[in-house]
Design a protein around this motif. Structure first.
Motif, PDB file in Angstrom:
ATOM      1  N   UNK A 235       0.816  -1.224   0.000  1.00  0.00           N
ATOM      2  CA  UNK A 235       0.000   0.000   0.000  1.00  0.00           C
ATOM      3  C   UNK A 235       0.845   1.267   0.000  1.00  0.00           C
ATOM      4  N   UNK A 236       2.094   1.184   0.470  1.00  0.00           N
ATOM      5  CA  UNK A 236       2.919   2.399   0.493  1.00  0.00           C
ATOM      6  C   UNK A 236       3.680   2.610  -0.813  1.00  0.00           C
ATOM      7  N   UNK A 237       3.637   1.608  -1.664  1.00  0.00           N
ATOM      8  CA  UNK A 237       4.350   1.705  -2.933  1.00  0.00           C
ATOM      9  C   UNK A 237       3.449   1.371  -4.107  1.00  0.00           C
ATOM     10  N   UNK A 238       2.514   2.259  -4.439  1.00  0.00           N
ATOM     11  CA  UNK A 238       1.629   1.955  -5.565  1.00  0.00           C
ATOM     12  C   UNK A 238       2.462   1.780  -6.839  1.00  0.00           C
ATOM     13  N   UNK A 239       2.017   0.908  -7.739  1.00  0.00           N
ATOM     14  CA  UNK A 239       2.784   0.657  -8.961  1.00  0.00           C
ATOM     15  C   UNK A 239       2.591   1.774  -9.982  1.00  0.00           C
ATOM     16  N   UNK A 240       3.246   2.904  -9.689  1.00  0.00           N
ATOM     17  CA  UNK A 240       3.063   4.077 -10.560  1.00  0.00           C
ATOM     18  C   UNK A 240       3.361   3.760 -12.022  1.00  0.00           C
ATOM     19  N   UNK A 241       4.440   3.015 -12.229  1.00  0.00           N
ATOM     20  CA  UNK A 241       4.847   2.697 -13.604  1.00  0.00           C
ATOM     21  C   UNK A 241       3.743   1.977 -14.349  1.00  0.00           C
ATOM     22  N   UNK A 242       3.130   0.992 -13.678  1.00  0.00           N
ATOM     23  CA  UNK A 242       2.078   0.216 -14.345  1.00  0.00           C
ATOM     24  C   UNK A 242       0.834   1.057 -14.589  1.00  0.00           C
ATOM     25  N   UNK A 243       0.479   1.895 -13.588  1.00  0.00           N
ATOM     26  CA  UNK A 243      -0.680   2.784 -13.769  1.00  0.00           C
ATOM     27  C   UNK A 243      -0.470   3.674 -14.984  1.00  0.00           C
ATOM     28  N   UNK A 244       0.736   4.230 -15.057  1.00  0.00           N
ATOM     29  CA  UNK A 244       1.042   5.117 -16.180  1.00  0.00           C
ATOM     30  C   UNK A 244       0.954   4.351 -17.497  1.00  0.00           C
ATOM     31  N   UNK A 245       1.467   3.141 -17.492  1.00  0.00           N
ATOM     32  CA  UNK A 245       1.445   2.325 -18.702  1.00  0.00           C
ATOM     33  C   UNK A 245       0.006   2.046 -19.134  1.00  0.00           C
ATOM     34  N   UNK A 246      -0.809   1.668 -18.146  1.00  0.00           N
ATOM     35  CA  UNK A 246      -2.216   1.402 -18.468  1.00  0.00           C
ATOM     36  C   UNK A 246      -2.861   2.650 -19.058  1.00  0.00           C
ATOM     37  N   UNK A 247      -2.551   3.809 -18.474  1.00  0.00           N
ATOM     38  CA  UNK A 247      -3.123   5.054 -18.985  1.00  0.00           C
ATOM     39  C   UNK A 247      -2.722   5.263 -20.431  1.00  0.00           C
ATOM     40  N   UNK A 248      -1.455   5.029 -20.718  1.00  0.00           N
ATOM     41  CA  UNK A 248      -0.977   5.205 -22.085  1.00  0.00           C
ATOM     42  C   UNK A 248      -1.734   4.245 -23.008  1.00  0.00           C
ATOM     43  N   UNK A 249      -1.875   3.013 -22.578  1.00  0.00           N
ATOM     44  CA  UNK A 249      -2.520   2.015 -23.432  1.00  0.00           C
ATOM     45  C   UNK A 249      -3.971   2.399 -23.723  1.00  0.00           C
ATOM     46  N   UNK A 250      -4.694   2.929 -22.726  1.00  0.00           N
ATOM     47  CA  UNK A 250      -6.093   3.281 -23.006  1.00  0.00           C
ATOM     48  C   UNK A 250      -6.206   4.577 -23.798  1.00  0.00           C
TER      49      UNK A 250
END
Lengths: 276, 421
Positions: A235-250
């Motif tokens: 919970x203290x280390x959200x997967x920012x990289x993956x969130x960003x990647x998902x955003x790019x993909x959508x």
């Protein structure tokens, strides 16, 4: 004088571009960073060590792929239905004189003004009773309803621009009303139809509140809702990289669509305003 | 090809606006009929009823011996050229012309043959692959005609087809339409407000006012024997002069002097006090250029010329005069009906180009008294009409009837602009 104007224009232009695009660039940059880097505490703008790991992870994530499929399916169906209904409704409004025409138009506008959030509760209860909760139709129906007003208004404006004579000429030439509509009116209204379709698609693609409230599994959850479940194990280390990647993909499909239909949209947005 | 019969056609809009009132016109097979009148006279509405774009409130529309009141436009097999052409902007010229054939399900080879033939007739060959948006006004006009002639329609209908063209092109297209119609020999109904088009194109002309038929006759008959003030004022350019007149025996007292008219004409106008005399501008002449044996005191008067417009082959002289209130009111109303605006009562005189009369001169003007018409100021009827050579004049008093309808129309819609399209 002209020179200075030019410089001013360019400065303004650059400022606006930076303002709008910096977050986008930041997201893209994030998507190429490894977990170590995003958790590192002193993030720099460009990835130190660009990696495609995030993309690999995201595209092998079954939940995300399911959500992507849901998003595409629901958005496309909602768009298609909204455009078909709106075309027919707008045609009737533009061409026919009937009682309650103004009522239909103002009602449509009223629906568009209704805040989506206030409908979440009732819809949730209703959909559970009807068995529509956590299904594709459960999202398609509200998306379609919320985008219909805008589509109807846009298309009505388009149909009004098309001279009556066009249709009458077709009828004199031997067309039935339906043939006149299909062979003359619809092709002429194509820019309007595209505009309406794209606006509808955007809405359905980006919608979050209903998507998160009316779904419970990845069977029908769309990408915006699915993204909120990307919390990672720590919970203290959200997967920012993956969130960003998902955003790019959508975002990619949207950009592709806009580029594909750019000319049509521009023609559509302006031709409604100024009489050719 | 077919004859078109309109029997007591009535059009009343939903709001009670009486656009067309009891109009009966027969168009013979192969005839070129013109519907003419000022804006708002119901001529376009009548045309649209023929083609089926407007419902017929009452009366029968018979095309080729078949009653078509309840048939849809596509079942009437007529072709129409619209005022704004109504070309399909998303189709090429070729496909525009081919459109009716494609709807009829003709084979590609037949479509191609017919389209090529039409495009050759109208000299559109080099434009076939272009879109209407890239064509000039005249070319668009020809495409619209191509679409009309490409199929074997029962009749052609034209709704003010030349009003969007400039003057020169209009003249050329007018000739072109006339030639085409003669060649194809197809029944044609043509709506216009331009009386030059009406006179030059039509085999017969139907003059409408406020949805009431005034006279239906050949151009010559209309010109020489107008049924009433309205027709007289509408046909001819510059328009017929209207002067207050008093008849005593066979002597007519005009504002400028007294002239003698033929006995038979005078006989028809006895017993009325004040009349309106109608004299066409060309029936006046500068007395000094007229053969001296024609010039008698009976047929000349002296007047001071206000303005002269010299055009080379002829000259127009303007001579103001005073009219009694009764006549002036009638004339002002007439002018309004004709879409004009009367500033003053004046006489327009067409003079020979050789005439030396100039502005401010007191000129001696000769008038051809045999050609004077006398109108009843109360009803507008032409008293001196030669009924045998005046075509069809509807019974009753058409002008007075139009007046009544006009009042009714104004009650429904104060501006009466709705049917002007």
């Amino acid at each position: 004088m002209k020179q200075r104007n030019n410089i001013g224009t360019w400065i303004g232009f650059v400022l606006i571009m930076v303002w709008c695009l910096l977050p986008v660039v930041w997201i893209i940059s994030l998507s190429f960073k490894s977990v170590e880097e995003t958790a590192g505490g002193s993030p720099q703008f460009l990835p130190k060590d660009p990696t495609l790991d995030n993309y690999r992870d995201i595209l092998s994530n079954g939940d995300f792929l399911a959500a992507l499929r849901n998003s595409f399916g629901i958005a496309l169906i909602a768009t298609f239905l909204a455009v078909v209904f709106a075309t027919l409704a707008a045609y009737a409004i533009a061409r026919l004189e009937f009682k309650g025409k103004r009522l239909v138009l103002s009602l449509a506008l009223a629906i568009a003004m209704f805040p989506v959030v206030s409908l979440v509760g009732p819809l949730f209860d209703m959909w559970r009773t009807f068995g529509l909760f956590n299904t594709w139709p459960g999202l398609v129906i509200p998306y379609m309803s919320f985008t219909l007003p805008l589509a109807i208004w846009t298309l009505t404006a388009f149909f009004r621009e098309i001279p009556w004579e066009m249709e009458q000429a077709a009828q004199v030439d031997g067309a039935t009303s339906w043939q006149a509509f299909r062979k003359v009116i619809v092709p002429l209204a194509a820019p309007g139809v595209f505009t309406a379709a794209i606006l509808t698609f955007f809405f359905a693609w980006n919608e979050f509140v209903l998507a998160i409230s009316l779904t419970s599994t990845t069977g029908s959850r769309t990408v915006p809702a699915q993204l909120s479940y990307f919390v990672g194990p720590d919970p203290f280390n959200p997967p920012y990289g993956q969130l960003a990647t998902a955003s790019v993909v959508v975002t990619v499909p949207i950009i592709v669509i806009v580029l594909l239909f750019q000319r049509k949209i521009v023609a559509g947005l302006t031709s409604g305003a100024v009489k050719g | 090809m077919a004859a078109i019969e309109m029997k007591n056609i009535v059009k009343q809009y939903g709001d009670g606006f009486p656009a067309v009132n009891d109009v009966s016109i027969d168009v013979e097979d192969g005839e070129f009929l013109i519907l003419v009148g000022p804006s708002g006279c119901g001529k376009s509405t009548l045309l649209r009823m023929i083609v089926g774009l407007e419902d017929i409130t009452d009366g029968d529309m018979v095309i080729g011996g078949k009653k078509v009141n309840d048939l849809a436009p596509r079942e009437r097999n007529l072709s129409m050229v619209f005022q704004n052409y109504a070309l399909y902007p998303h189709l090429t010229v070729y496909e525009n012309i081919a459109f009716p054939l494609r709807l009829a399900g003709k084979s590609d080879s037949e479509v191609d043959e017919k389209v090529r033939e039409a495009s050759k007739t109208l000299e559109l060959d080099e434009h076939l692959e272009r879109k209407p948006g890239n064509l000039s006004g005249g070319q668009r006009q020809r495409v619209a005609m191509g679409r009309a002639i490409v199929r074997d329609a029962e009749a052609f209908l034209f709704d003010e087809p030349l009003s969007n063209l400039d003057a020169k092109l209009r003249g050329q297209m007018r000739t072109e339409i006339s030639r085409l119609q003669k060649r194809l020999g197809i029944t044609t109904v043509y709506v216009t407000h331009d009386q030059t088009e009406a006179m030059t194109l039509g085999d017969r002309v139907a003059v409408l006012k406020r949805g009431v038929l005034q006279q239906h006759a050949t151009p010559r008959e209309l010109y020489e024997n107008p049924a009433n003030l309205f027709v007289a004022g509408f046909i001819g350019s510059p328009p017929m002069n209207f002067l207050p007149a008093k008849v005593d025996g066979n002597r007519v007292e005009l504002p400028f002097g007294t002239v003698t008219i033929p006995e038979d004409r005078a006989a028809k106008a006895q017993g009325k006090d004040l009349l309106i005399a109608g004299i066409r501008p060309e029936h006046f002449e500068d007395a000094s250029v007229v053969d001296s044996d024609k010039v008698t005191d009976e047929a000349t008067f002296k007047a001071t010329v206000d303005v002269v417009e010299w055009l080379g082959n002829e000259a127009y002289a303007y001579i103001p005069f005073e009219a009694p209130d009764e006549v002036r009111k009638q004339l002002a109303q007439l002018e309004k009906d004709l879409d004009g605006e009367s500033l003053r009562t004046q006489l327009v005189v067409s003079l020979d180009g050789a005439s030396r009369i100039s502005e401010g001169d007191e000129a001696t003007i000769w008038v051809d008294a045999r050609k004077i018409h006398l109108f009843d100021p109360a009803t507008g009827e032409n008293l001196t009409i030669d009924a045998d050579n005046a075509g069809i004049i509807p019974g009753g008093n058409a002008m007075a009837k139009a007046e009544e309808v006009g009042k009714e129309q104004d009650e429904v819609k104060p501006s009466a602009e709705s049917s002007a399209t």
